[in-house]
Design a protein around this motif. Structure first.
Motif, PDB file in Angstrom:
ATOM      1  N   THR A 397    -100.599  31.125 -83.683  1.00 46.68           N
ATOM      2  CA  THR A 397    -101.457  29.935 -83.621  1.00 46.68           C
ATOM      3  C   THR A 397    -102.306  29.931 -82.358  1.00 46.68           C
ATOM      4  O   THR A 397    -103.500  29.605 -82.405  1.00 46.68           O
ATOM      5  N   ILE A 398    -101.730  30.290 -81.216  1.00 45.07           N
ATOM      6  CA  ILE A 398    -102.480  30.172 -79.954  1.00 45.07           C
ATOM      7  C   ILE A 398    -103.311  31.410 -79.634  1.00 45.07           C
ATOM      8  O   ILE A 398    -104.151  31.373 -78.732  1.00 45.07           O
ATOM      9  N   GLY A 399    -103.093  32.494 -80.355  1.00 48.52           N
ATOM     10  CA  GLY A 399    -103.912  33.688 -80.121  1.00 48.52           C
ATOM     11  C   GLY A 399    -103.804  34.199 -78.691  1.00 48.52           C
ATOM     12  O   GLY A 399    -102.719  34.466 -78.191  1.00 48.52           O
ATOM     13  N   ASN A 400    -104.942  34.276 -77.996  1.00 45.72           N
ATOM     14  CA  ASN A 400    -104.973  34.823 -76.639  1.00 45.72           C
ATOM     15  C   ASN A 400    -104.839  33.760 -75.553  1.00 45.72           C
ATOM     16  O   ASN A 400    -105.033  34.061 -74.371  1.00 45.72           O
ATOM     17  N   THR A 401    -104.534  32.543 -75.936  1.00 45.01           N
ATOM     18  CA  THR A 401    -104.361  31.478 -74.946  1.00 45.01           C
ATOM     19  C   THR A 401    -103.291  31.879 -73.926  1.00 45.01           C
ATOM     20  O   THR A 401    -102.201  32.313 -74.290  1.00 45.01           O
ATOM     21  N   ASN A 402    -103.614  31.750 -72.645  1.00 44.18           N
ATOM     22  CA  ASN A 402    -102.689  32.056 -71.546  1.00 44.18           C
ATOM     23  C   ASN A 402    -102.236  33.516 -71.547  1.00 44.18           C
ATOM     24  O   ASN A 402    -101.170  33.851 -71.006  1.00 44.18           O
ATOM     25  N   ALA A 403    -103.013  34.384 -72.139  1.00 52.50           N
ATOM     26  CA  ALA A 403    -102.645  35.809 -72.208  1.00 52.50           C
ATOM     27  C   ALA A 403    -102.413  36.369 -70.816  1.00 52.50           C
ATOM     28  O   ALA A 403    -103.166  36.094 -69.874  1.00 52.50           O
ATOM     29  N   GLY A 404    -101.345  37.143 -70.668  1.00 48.33           N
ATOM     30  CA  GLY A 404    -101.012  37.766 -69.402  1.00 48.33           C
ATOM     31  C   GLY A 404    -100.223  36.905 -68.449  1.00 48.33           C
ATOM     32  O   GLY A 404     -99.774  37.391 -67.404  1.00 48.33           O
ATOM     33  N   LEU A 405    -100.028  35.636 -68.784  1.00 48.26           N
ATOM     34  CA  LEU A 405     -99.307  34.725 -67.893  1.00 48.26           C
ATOM     35  C   LEU A 405     -97.847  34.537 -68.289  1.00 48.26           C
ATOM     36  O   LEU A 405     -97.099  33.870 -67.583  1.00 48.26           O
ATOM     37  N   PHE A 406     -97.438  35.122 -69.411  1.00 46.18           N
ATOM     38  CA  PHE A 406     -96.056  34.934 -69.858  1.00 46.18           C
ATOM     39  C   PHE A 406     -95.610  36.139 -70.668  1.00 46.18           C
ATOM     40  O   PHE A 406     -96.425  36.948 -71.124  1.00 46.18           O
ATOM     41  N   ASN A 407     -94.303  36.242 -70.861  1.00 43.74           N
ATOM     42  CA  ASN A 407     -93.686  37.361 -71.572  1.00 43.74           C
ATOM     43  C   ASN A 407     -93.513  36.991 -73.042  1.00 43.74           C
ATOM     44  O   ASN A 407     -92.579  36.281 -73.409  1.00 43.74           O
ATOM     45  N   ARG A 408     -94.384  37.468 -73.888  1.00 42.04           N
ATOM     46  CA  ARG A 408     -94.400  37.078 -75.299  1.00 42.04           C
ATOM     47  C   ARG A 408     -93.113  37.442 -76.034  1.00 42.04           C
ATOM     48  O   ARG A 408     -92.797  36.852 -77.062  1.00 42.04           O
ATOM     49  N   SER A 409     -92.361  38.401 -75.530  1.00 51.19           N
ATOM     50  CA  SER A 409     -91.134  38.824 -76.214  1.00 51.19           C
ATOM     51  C   SER A 409     -89.879  38.204 -75.605  1.00 51.19           C
ATOM     52  O   SER A 409     -88.761  38.519 -76.008  1.00 51.19           O
ATOM     53  N   GLY A 410     -90.047  37.306 -74.642  1.00 56.18           N
ATOM     54  CA  GLY A 410     -88.898  36.700 -73.987  1.00 56.18           C
ATOM     55  C   GLY A 410     -88.305  35.541 -74.763  1.00 56.18           C
ATOM     56  O   GLY A 410     -88.952  34.965 -75.650  1.00 56.18           O
ATOM     57  N   ARG A 411     -87.079  35.197 -74.431  1.00 54.73           N
ATOM     58  CA  ARG A 411     -86.433  34.003 -74.997  1.00 54.73           C
ATOM     59  C   ARG A 411     -87.318  32.800 -74.680  1.00 54.73           C
ATOM     60  O   ARG A 411     -87.697  32.564 -73.530  1.00 54.73           O
ATOM     61  N   ALA A 412     -87.660  32.059 -75.701  1.00 54.78           N
ATOM     62  CA  ALA A 412     -88.604  30.958 -75.553  1.00 54.78           C
ATOM     63  C   ALA A 412     -87.861  29.627 -75.485  1.00 54.78           C
ATOM     64  O   ALA A 412     -86.834  29.438 -76.131  1.00 54.78           O
ATOM     65  N   PHE A 413     -88.386  28.701 -74.704  1.00 56.26           N
ATOM     66  CA  PHE A 413     -87.758  27.389 -74.530  1.00 56.26           C
ATOM     67  C   PHE A 413     -88.842  26.354 -74.254  1.00 56.26           C
ATOM     68  O   PHE A 413     -89.968  26.726 -73.908  1.00 56.26           O
ATOM     69  N   PRO A 414     -88.554  25.051 -74.427  1.00 47.88           N
ATOM     70  CA  PRO A 414     -87.266  24.468 -74.810  1.00 47.88           C
ATOM     71  C   PRO A 414     -86.997  24.610 -76.306  1.00 47.88           C
ATOM     72  O   PRO A 414     -87.865  25.058 -77.065  1.00 47.88           O
ATOM     73  N   ASP A 415     -85.801  24.205 -76.695  1.00 45.58           N
ATOM     74  CA  ASP A 415     -85.438  24.229 -78.110  1.00 45.58           C
ATOM     75  C   ASP A 415     -85.729  22.901 -78.786  1.00 45.58           C
ATOM     76  O   ASP A 415     -86.118  22.872 -79.963  1.00 45.58           O
ATOM     77  N   VAL A 416     -85.531  21.810 -78.059  1.00 45.17           N
ATOM     78  CA  VAL A 416     -85.728  20.463 -78.592  1.00 45.17           C
ATOM     79  C   VAL A 416     -86.282  19.581 -77.476  1.00 45.17           C
ATOM     80  O   VAL A 416     -86.500  20.052 -76.352  1.00 45.17           O
ATOM     81  N   SER A 417     -86.458  18.315 -77.745  1.00 44.47           N
ATOM     82  CA  SER A 417     -86.983  17.409 -76.723  1.00 44.47           C
ATOM     83  C   SER A 417     -86.597  15.975 -77.068  1.00 44.47           C
ATOM     84  O   SER A 417     -86.059  15.691 -78.142  1.00 44.47           O
ATOM     85  N   ALA A 418     -86.901  15.084 -76.144  1.00 47.56           N
ATOM     86  CA  ALA A 418     -86.702  13.647 -76.363  1.00 47.56           C
ATOM     87  C   ALA A 418     -87.528  12.899 -75.323  1.00 47.56           C
ATOM     88  O   ALA A 418     -88.097  13.501 -74.399  1.00 47.56           O
ATOM     89  N   GLN A 419     -87.604  11.593 -75.482  1.00 42.77           N
ATOM     90  CA  GLN A 419     -88.345  10.748 -74.540  1.00 42.77           C
ATOM     91  C   GLN A 419     -87.914  11.044 -73.101  1.00 42.77           C
ATOM     92  O   GLN A 419     -86.733  11.239 -72.817  1.00 42.77           O
ATOM     93  N   ALA A 420     -88.902  11.070 -72.189  1.00 38.72           N
ATOM     94  CA  ALA A 420     -88.588  11.475 -70.819  1.00 38.72           C
ATOM     95  C   ALA A 420     -89.367  10.689 -69.768  1.00 38.72           C
ATOM     96  O   ALA A 420     -89.427  11.113 -68.615  1.00 38.72           O
ATOM     97  N   VAL A 421     -89.927   9.540 -70.125  1.00 37.95           N
ATOM     98  CA  VAL A 421     -90.778   8.807 -69.194  1.00 37.95           C
ATOM     99  C   VAL A 421     -90.302   7.365 -69.038  1.00 37.95           C
ATOM    100  O   VAL A 421     -90.116   6.645 -70.020  1.00 37.95           O
ATOM    101  N   ARG A 422     -90.078   6.992 -67.791  1.00 36.31           N
ATOM    102  CA  ARG A 422     -89.813   5.605 -67.361  1.00 36.31           C
ATOM    103  C   ARG A 422     -88.538   5.036 -68.009  1.00 36.31           C
ATOM    104  O   ARG A 422     -88.566   4.006 -68.680  1.00 36.31           O
ATOM    105  N   TYR A 423     -87.435   5.678 -67.728  1.00 41.14           N
ATOM    106  CA  TYR A 423     -86.118   5.170 -68.135  1.00 41.14           C
ATOM    107  C   TYR A 423     -85.647   4.140 -67.115  1.00 41.14           C
ATOM    108  O   TYR A 423     -85.503   4.458 -65.923  1.00 41.14           O
ATOM    109  N   LEU A 424     -85.402   2.926 -67.560  1.00 39.12           N
ATOM    110  CA  LEU A 424     -84.920   1.891 -66.649  1.00 39.12           C
ATOM    111  C   LEU A 424     -83.463   2.166 -66.306  1.00 39.12           C
ATOM    112  O   LEU A 424     -82.589   2.202 -67.185  1.00 39.12           O
TER     113      LEU A 424
END
Length: 526
Positions: A397-424
């Motif tokens: 999908t991203i094609g050449n975006t950020n090419a050369g700045l990361f290891n395309r064959s490496g373990r990719a993360f994160p796996d999941v996510s959740a709300q992360a802003v302004r927890y009282l």
């Protein structure tokens, strides 16, 4: 920089090669893949230890070598693969043909006693994986509170009813992610929360938090504290620990919670916590970790030791979750400047045997990626099979975006996510609005704890290592795909979120109802 005092003490950890680490990895995937007939049939303590225990000739070679220098090691791992010695610098220099020196970081007051080279005798070297700390310059965890601001609340009678338009409180999470408010009640359920750097939570703060945001709970909230490496067990609440405990106890209602207070601020503290847990007959079923470092500080041997430790927890049925970090794709140096010359993955999110949690924001409509959400591709760990198809779709999908700045064959993360802003979060009489994957991680961990509760009540095992399930077609469908935003963090560019998995929000955020339907049907051979 100057030579270390010959009489000063060094604590060194010697790691011996495991008997069959590939066998442990195979067993972990076998009990963690819903398509396997052995799904959920976790290994016993003894079975795990048999995989990682060193061979007797390794133990003999290393202990004989140390004995020649009148050094008597202490075994610090249940399987016996880690030995620890406390020796004077002069003895260490002789033992390792080294020149231990005191180095000072140019941006801080941190000093490290290290050597630029070591020599292991030829007849001993095959029986040692590595010795730490010697040539590794892994900086200690540093006290860095997550971003926050003080929040002034109106009297209860005048408070706005829709807190979720601005802030995060438990009811927002319950409503948006369909998390049940009813108390858990399964026998044997549990969740652990790690804490470092003298972080501590107080029951008084927790009670005030419950009075404000969980008035439906009529019993007093509580949690246990276990000290490791001399970690503190009382005191005025601090930001990180208060956030973690309040949004674990406050979301995983009535799930027995233990806060593990680790006193060692160096990376040994991470390993000491895991070794402590592996020594228990009964492990916490979920372990939430809101801390991370930068992968560039680690070499392959030390990184593998950590990762294999988490694999042992997974093989015994514990779900291990780590925050993906709050710097986007970049890293922050000790000078607090953004390193924007290359993407720098966090550690240990690159380990393939744990679940990495990123961050999102927004309750009004679809979530979007939090710009600080850590994500990327490991330079040390290869991409595991369970995520290869999902990651390849993203790369296409991203094609050449950020090419050369990361290891395309490496373990990719994160796996999941959740709300992360302004927890009282309530701390010593004041409410703070706190941001970070430090917030999203205990929330996702709490969701897993509540799913475990339903499974245990139905006579099913805990969920254990989550990723093979989450990356399955059914697992992906049970998550809220986040397709907007990016994670530049402190730098100019990041990865864009996209349909499906992405290195900003992973596979997405939890939908408890869908996840519950999934895990209650997640039987061997699914």
């Amino acid at each position: 920089m100057h030579p270390a005092s010959s009489t000063s003490s060094l604590q060194l950890t010697l790691v011996l090669p495991p008997t069959n680490i590939d066998g442990l990895h195979t067993a972990l995937y076998d009990v963690s893949d819903p398509k396997s007939a052995n799904y959920g049939k976790y290994l016993s303590k003894a079975e795990v230890e048999a995989f990682v225990a060193p061979k007797p000739d390794s133990v003999k070679a290393v202990t004989d070598w140390l004995g020649q220098h009148n050094i008597h090691p202490q075994t610090v791992s249940p399987s016996g693969d880690m030995l620890r010695i406390d020796i004077p610098v002069s003895t260490a220099n002789t033992l390792l043909a080294a020149n231990f020196t005191v180095f000072k970081d140019k941006y801080s007051d941190v000093t490290l006693t290290r050597t630029l080279s070591v020599t292991i005798p030829d007849d001993v070297a095959p029986y040692l994986e590595y010795i730490y700390p010697t040539t590794q310059f892994i900086m200690p965890l540093r006290r860095k509170n997550p971003p926050f601001e003080v929040v002034t609340l109106s009297p209860k009678s005048k408070r706005q009813t829709d807190f979720c338009a601005v802030d995060v409180i438990p009811q927002c999470l319950e409503s948006y992610y369909h998390i049940p408010a009813a108390p858990a009640n399964a026998t044997g359920n549990s969740i652990g929360v790690s804490g470092y750097m003298d972080q501590i939570a107080s029951e008084q703060d927790l009670q005030i938090f419950f009075d404000a945001w969980r008035p439906d709970v009529t019993t007093s909230p509580e949690f246990n504290i276990v000290s490791i490496d001399g970690g503190i067990t009382s005191g005025v609440g601090t930001l990180e620990a208060s956030l973690d405990i309040q949004y674990t106890v406050g979301v995983a209602t009535n799930v027995p919670t233990t806060f593990y207070s680790v006193g060692n601020p160096f990376v040994q503290g991470y390993i000491d916590l895991v070794n402590f847990l592996l020594g228990l007959d009964e492990l916490p079923l979920v372990l939430s970790n809101s801390y991370c470092m930068f992968e560039g500080l680690f070499d392959v041997d030390s990184a593998n030791t950590f990762c294999n430790a988490y694999a042992q927890l997974g093989a015994r049925g514990t779900s291990v979750l780590f925050a993906s970090g709050d710097w986007g794709v970049y890293s922050i140096g000790f000078d607090n400047n953004c390193n924007i010359t290359a993407f720098d993955p966090t550690f240990p999110s690159g380990c393939p045997f744990l679940t990495s949690v990123g961050g999102t924001t927004g309750f009004d409509g679809p979530e979007v990626a939090a710009e600080f959400s850590g994500g990327g591709f490991s330079t040390l760990f290869a991409q595991p099979d369970y995520q290869s198809a999902a990651v390849q779709r993203y790369l296409d999908t991203i094609g050449n975006t950020n090419a050369g700045l990361f290891n395309r064959s490496g373990r990719a993360f994160p796996d999941v996510s959740a709300q992360a802003v302004r927890y009282l979060t309530e701390i010593n009489g004041t409410f703070y609005g706190i941001n970070g994957t430090s917030a999203s991680t205990p929330v996702f961990a709490s969701v897993i704890a509540l799913l475990n509760d339903a499974r245990l009540n139905a006579g099913l095992p805990s969920l254990g290592f989550l990723n093979p399930l989450l990356y399955s077609k059914q697992g992906t469908a049970a998550l809220n795909d986040v397709t907007s935003g990016s994670n530049p963090g402190c730098g100019p560019v990041g990865f864009p979120a996209a349909e499906g998995w992405d290195p900003v929000t992973g596979l997405g955020s939890p939908d408890f109802d869908k996840l519950l339907a999934l895990v209650m049907g997640a039987q061997p051979g699914l």
